[in-house]
Design a protein around this motif. Structure first.
Motif, short mmCIF file in Angstrom:
data_model
loop_
_atom_site.label_atom_id
_atom_site.label_comp_id
_atom_site.label_asym_id
_atom_site.label_seq_id
_atom_site.Cartn_x
_atom_site.Cartn_y
_atom_site.Cartn_z
N ALA A 198 47.09 37.00 53.93
CA ALA A 198 47.37 37.52 52.59
C ALA A 198 46.57 38.79 52.38
O ALA A 198 45.52 38.99 52.98
N THR A 199 47.09 39.65 51.53
CA THR A 199 46.38 40.87 51.17
C THR A 199 46.70 41.23 49.73
O THR A 199 47.76 40.86 49.22
N GLY A 200 45.76 41.92 49.07
CA GLY A 200 45.97 42.29 47.68
C GLY A 200 44.69 42.12 46.88
O GLY A 200 43.67 41.64 47.38
N ASN A 201 44.75 42.48 45.60
CA ASN A 201 43.53 42.46 44.79
C ASN A 201 43.29 41.13 44.09
O ASN A 201 42.36 41.02 43.29
N THR A 202 44.10 40.10 44.38
CA THR A 202 43.86 38.78 43.77
C THR A 202 43.68 37.68 44.82
O THR A 202 43.52 36.52 44.45
N VAL A 203 43.69 38.03 46.09
CA VAL A 203 43.70 37.00 47.13
C VAL A 203 42.39 36.22 47.19
O VAL A 203 42.36 35.09 47.70
N TRP A 204 41.29 36.80 46.68
CA TRP A 204 40.01 36.11 46.71
C TRP A 204 39.61 35.54 45.35
O TRP A 204 38.48 35.07 45.17
N ASP A 205 40.52 35.57 44.40
CA ASP A 205 40.21 34.96 43.10
C ASP A 205 39.94 33.47 43.26
O ASP A 205 40.44 32.82 44.19
N GLY A 206 39.15 32.94 42.34
CA GLY A 206 38.84 31.51 42.41
C GLY A 206 37.79 31.14 41.40
O GLY A 206 37.54 31.87 40.42
N ARG A 207 37.12 30.04 41.64
CA ARG A 207 36.13 29.53 40.69
C ARG A 207 35.00 30.54 40.47
O ARG A 207 34.44 30.62 39.38
N TRP A 208 34.67 31.32 41.52
CA TRP A 208 33.54 32.25 41.41
C TRP A 208 33.77 33.31 40.34
O TRP A 208 32.81 33.80 39.75
N ASN A 209 35.05 33.68 40.07
CA ASN A 209 35.31 34.67 39.01
C ASN A 209 36.22 34.11 37.92
O ASN A 209 36.83 34.87 37.16
N ASN A 210 36.31 32.77 37.87
CA ASN A 210 37.04 32.07 36.79
C ASN A 210 38.50 32.49 36.70
O ASN A 210 39.04 32.69 35.61
N ARG A 211 39.16 32.61 37.85
CA ARG A 211 40.58 32.95 37.89
C ARG A 211 41.31 31.96 38.79
O ARG A 211 40.70 31.26 39.60
N PRO A 212 42.63 31.89 38.66
CA PRO A 212 43.40 31.00 39.54
C PRO A 212 43.15 31.33 41.01
O PRO A 212 43.04 32.50 41.39
N GLU A 213 43.09 30.31 41.83
CA GLU A 213 42.72 30.49 43.22
C GLU A 213 43.74 31.28 44.00
O GLU A 213 44.94 31.00 43.96
N GLY A 214 43.26 32.29 44.73
CA GLY A 214 44.11 33.10 45.58
C GLY A 214 44.32 32.44 46.93
O GLY A 214 43.63 31.49 47.31
N LEU A 215 45.27 32.99 47.70
CA LEU A 215 45.62 32.38 48.97
C LEU A 215 44.47 32.45 49.98
O LEU A 215 44.24 31.52 50.75
N CYS A 216 43.73 33.56 49.98
CA CYS A 216 42.59 33.66 50.90
C CYS A 216 41.49 32.66 50.52
O CYS A 216 40.86 32.04 51.39
N SER A 217 41.24 32.51 49.22
CA SER A 217 40.21 31.56 48.76
C SER A 217 40.57 30.13 49.12
O SER A 217 39.69 29.32 49.45
N SER A 218 41.86 29.79 49.05
CA SER A 218 42.28 28.44 49.40
C SER A 218 42.25 28.22 50.91
O SER A 218 42.02 27.11 51.38
N THR A 219 42.47 29.30 51.68
CA THR A 219 42.43 29.19 53.14
C THR A 219 41.01 29.10 53.65
O THR A 219 40.69 28.33 54.55
N TYR A 220 40.15 29.90 53.06
CA TYR A 220 38.75 29.95 53.46
C TYR A 220 37.88 29.64 52.23
O TYR A 220 37.43 30.55 51.53
#
Length: 782
Positions: A650-672
């Motif tokens: 995945a690539t883009g400016n939301t792929v690492w979103d997740g609990r750390w920044n209080n946003r819905p989890e991105g695909l990279c965050s769910s993978t790693y």
């Protein structure tokens, strides 16, 4: 073994596993006795030990902490040295602004394959230098070297076809590989220059030019791009470090073959020290030497992992004059804020393994993550676990049967002792008994000219755990009970002050006084501030030095999020391997960038799996961005994650979103998945930049909803005994951070104008830094 309190319990005491474990450990402990039983290191024979300290190297007591300007706000003193350093001559050895020269200083010129250092005294100071006959050392001492200097020299190496290895050019046959520079094929032969700058070993490498005649450098096969190599590790100073030319060539084999030049110094390897000023100053001087030889570069890009990544973030923050872009690998934002949660690891391990050994919950490694935050696994084993089980048996406790581990135990064990224990050094044998026993061996001492010292002569420390509510988020979520929360925080304790610390009882037992084998311990609990089992009192917490914290910020040892260069932060995902290079560190850096400068648009985070490495792609993207040659750069400048084969996930400016920044989890965050650390579990943010929290009364914490749905009102009196000074309110930030470095109290538009109070001249002189040597707004650019 004394009076042991056996706490195995019936199920484990008579089991076949217990019998097998004891038999196995009896066998292993025989070898362990020979390996770990304390012996006198005074008799250990090692070449080139540091025999004695210079007479003028003793620091005074009560050195005040640094109070000067932040290095990001001022220029640097002019460098009076005339570059290039001629072949056969020595480079500059006196610091410009990086504090006083440090002693003892262990020479590693021979370990680098560069021969003995130059003699600089006949007074027995430093390392002995021996007469050589036909290139071989005799037993005759001709002098001593306190500063480990080398003459500048040039050699040529070639890359052997089909390998990433390099050999002396004189050994070449028909096996010289081909390099490709901008479409031109040239022999893969490299000019390598070595010498000493600031007492450390430097290496400069570039393809041999067309018609080049040694020793003169010819940049005709250089692509005008310079890579500055940084390297990692955990060091506490007092050593020169190694810089083997072939190792530098091997490390940057691919880039050298494309025409890049590479510069490196052992001062830029953090396994030698974590003095950011010294790393920066030395690198600036090495780059001046390079430019004097080859001319100006189009740009310089930094590259390096772990501590090498830290240097890039801090140097990028503190000066615009060294690197134009950075590729930090396995990064952390800085060294010093890591110590905040790393020093918790052994305290927590001792609590789980010993203090709370009767609580079956903590025999589950994955349950420990509720407190430690970092990844833990039931199935992974530490290679030293037979020793850990042996230690438990010596304490009359049930062993772990070699199962399970956590990042705290697997990766951070022992580092608290290395960084924080003035009596411990893993290489004591490199120093004479007189030197080793008169030296304080800590990270803090390495930077005492910045942190200052106390009345005992020990460097001030920033570590603090007053008011920290370990496991708070687990309590709030109902994952641990109120009783468990209180028991943990009552007993966690802290570390003894340095003047009370003793040598270790596990990591190189011989570093301390005589210790019986049965006393050996992986936790170093004899250096902890604890209370007897069953005590109604709470184990005391440690209050760090506010002045040292302020000095850490003011001197640029903390990454505060000020960065004006493009960065591609790359790591292999190693969290599930319990490796210390955890992924949340990249996001700690990102959050600091966002908080300080309002965005993190200049930082990309790329995560992949071994063996894939996107370094080449990162260099190409940075090249296009720095040179402005491609309009597609803006579209390609994006976060990403890959699999082990290099396939884009995945690539883009939301792929690492997740609990750390209080946003819905991105695909990279769910993978790693991104884990946490102990202070984050205790209520801090992912930034992890709070040395000392602001405190609030327990009543206020209960009233303010700190404990979520848990009703702690009935436990108020107990909590007051556990937290007599109150509990952390992380919403107020860090007590140790100077007001003028807090983003919300400054105009972000003035981010480059960090002007802090000027110290009195007398203060600077007392602290061991000459006024003319420190960075200052009134001094010219160097």
């Amino acid at each position: 073994m004394g009076n042991l309190k056996v706490r195995w319990g019936n199920p484990g005491f008579c089991s076949w596993r217990m019998v097998l474990t004891v038999l196995l450990l009896l066998v292993v402990s025989g070898a362990g006795f020979l390996l770990f039983y304390p012996q006198s290191t005074d008799t250990k024979s090692v070449d080139n030990i540091v025999e004695a300290l210079p007479a003028d190297s003793v620091y005074p007591l009560n050195i005040p902490p640094y109070t000067g300007p932040h290095p990001g706000s001022v220029g640097r003193v002019a460098d009076p040295f005339s570059y290039p350093i001629p072949v056969g001559e020595t480079g500059p050895s006196e610091h410009l602004y990086a504090g006083p020269a440090q002693y003892p200083f262990y020479c590693r010129t021979e370990d680098s394959g560069l021969g003995q250092p130059l003699v600089d005294n006949q007074d027995g100071e430093g390392t002995a230098v021996y007469r050589e006959i036909d290139g071989k050392k005799t037993d005759e001492v001709v002098g001593y070297s306190r500063d480990c200097l080398l003459k500048t020299r040039v050699a040529y190496y070639y890359n052997r076809i089909g390998t990433d290895l390099f050999f002396p050019l004189e050994d070449a046959a028909d096996d010289i590989a081909v390099a490709n520079v901008d479409g031109r094929e040239v022999p893969y032969v490299v000019r390598v220059e070595t010498g000493s700058i600031n007492r450390f070993i430097y290496v400069i490498a570039a393809l041999k030019g067309e018609g080049e005649a040694a020793p003169t450098a010819d940049g005709s096969n250089w692509n005008q791009r310079l890579i500055y190599q940084f390297r990692g590790g955990v060091g506490i100073g007092k050593v020169q470090g190694r810089a083997t030319p072939t190792d530098v060539l091997h490390r940057r084999h691919r880039e050298l073959g494309r025409g890049f030049a590479v510069a490196y110094s052992s001062a830029n390897q953090t396994s030698n020290h974590y003095n950011t000023w010294l790393a920066e100053e030395t690198a600036l001087r090495v780059k001046r030497q390079f430019n004097a030889l080859y001319g100006e570069d189009l740009y310089t890009v930094g590259i390096g992992g772990s501590g090498g990544a830290i240097q890039q973030y801090l140097i990028g923050q503190n000066t615009p004059d060294l690197i134009d872009a950075a590729i930090p690998l396995y990064s952390y934002p800085d060294m010093i804020t890591q110590t905040t949660y790393v020093f918790d690891c052994e305290l927590l391990a001792y609590y789980f393994d010993v203090t709370a050994a009767d609580n079956e919950r903590w025999r589950s490694w994955e349950q420990r993550s509720l407190i430690e935050g970092m990844k833990a696994s039931e199935g992974q084993r530490s290679p030293r676990f037979f020793l850990y089980d042996l230690a438990l048996i010596f304490k009359g406790l049930r062993p772990n049967y070699f199962r399970g581990s956590s990042e705290c135990t697997q990766s951070w064990r022992g580092l608290t002792q290395l960084v924080n224990n003035p009596r411990y050094h893993p290489h004591f044998y490199r120093y004479s008994p007189a030197v080793r026993h008169s030296t304080h061996w800590t990270y803090w001492d390495d930077l005492k000219y910045l942190f200052g010292t106390d009345a005992f002569g020990y460097a001030n420390s920033t570590w603090d755990n007053v008011g920290v509510q370990y496991g708070l988020n687990g309590l709030r979520g109902g994952e641990i009970s109120i009783d468990e929360f209180i028991h943990l925080n009552r007993n966690i304790g802290s570390w003894k002050p340095p003047q009370e610390m003793e040598g270790t009882r596990y990591w190189h037992l011989s570093s301390g006084p005589g210790t019986a084998l049965y006393q050996f311990s992986p936790w170093s609990e004899h250096n902890m501030r604890l209370v007897p089992e069953g005590s109604a009192a709470a184990a005391p917490r440690q209050s760090g030095s506010l002045k040292a914290m302020q000095a850490a910020y003011r001197s640029g040892q903390v990454f505060i999020g000020k960065l004006d260069i493009p960065v591609i932060d790359i790591r292999h995902y190693l969290d599930d391997q319990l490796d210390m290079h955890h992924s949340f560190a990249s996001f700690a850096t990102r959050q600091r960038l966002i908080e300080f400068q309002g965005h993190a648009d200049n930082q990309l985070i790329w995560v992949t799996r071994r063996p894939h490495s996107p370094i080449t792609e990162a260099l190409e993207l940075l090249d296009r961005r720095l040179l402005g040659t491609d309009s597609q750069v803006a579209a390609d400048w994006a976060d990403a994650c890959f699999d082990h084969q290099g396939k884009l996930i995945a690539t883009g400016n939301t792929v690492w979103d997740g609990r750390w920044n209080n946003r819905p989890e991105g695909l990279c965050s769910s993978t790693y998945p991104i884990y946490e650390q102990s202070r984050q579990v205790a209520g801090d943010s992912i930034k992890g930049d709070v040395f000392k929290c602001h405190l609030q009364p327990i009543e206020q914490a209960i009233e303010g909803g700190v404990y979520g749905d848990q009703d702690l009102q009935p436990y108020l009196a107990t909590l007051k005994t556990v937290f007599p000074q109150g509990v952390c309110d992380y919403s107020l930030g860090d007590m140790g951070r100077p007001d003028d470095l807090i983003p919300e109290r400054r105009d972000i538009s003035q981010v480059l104008e960090l002007v802090l109070p000027e110290p009195e001249v007398g203060e600077v002189v007392e602290s061991g830094i000459k006024a003319a040597e420190m960075p200052g707004a009134d001094q010219p650019q160097g």
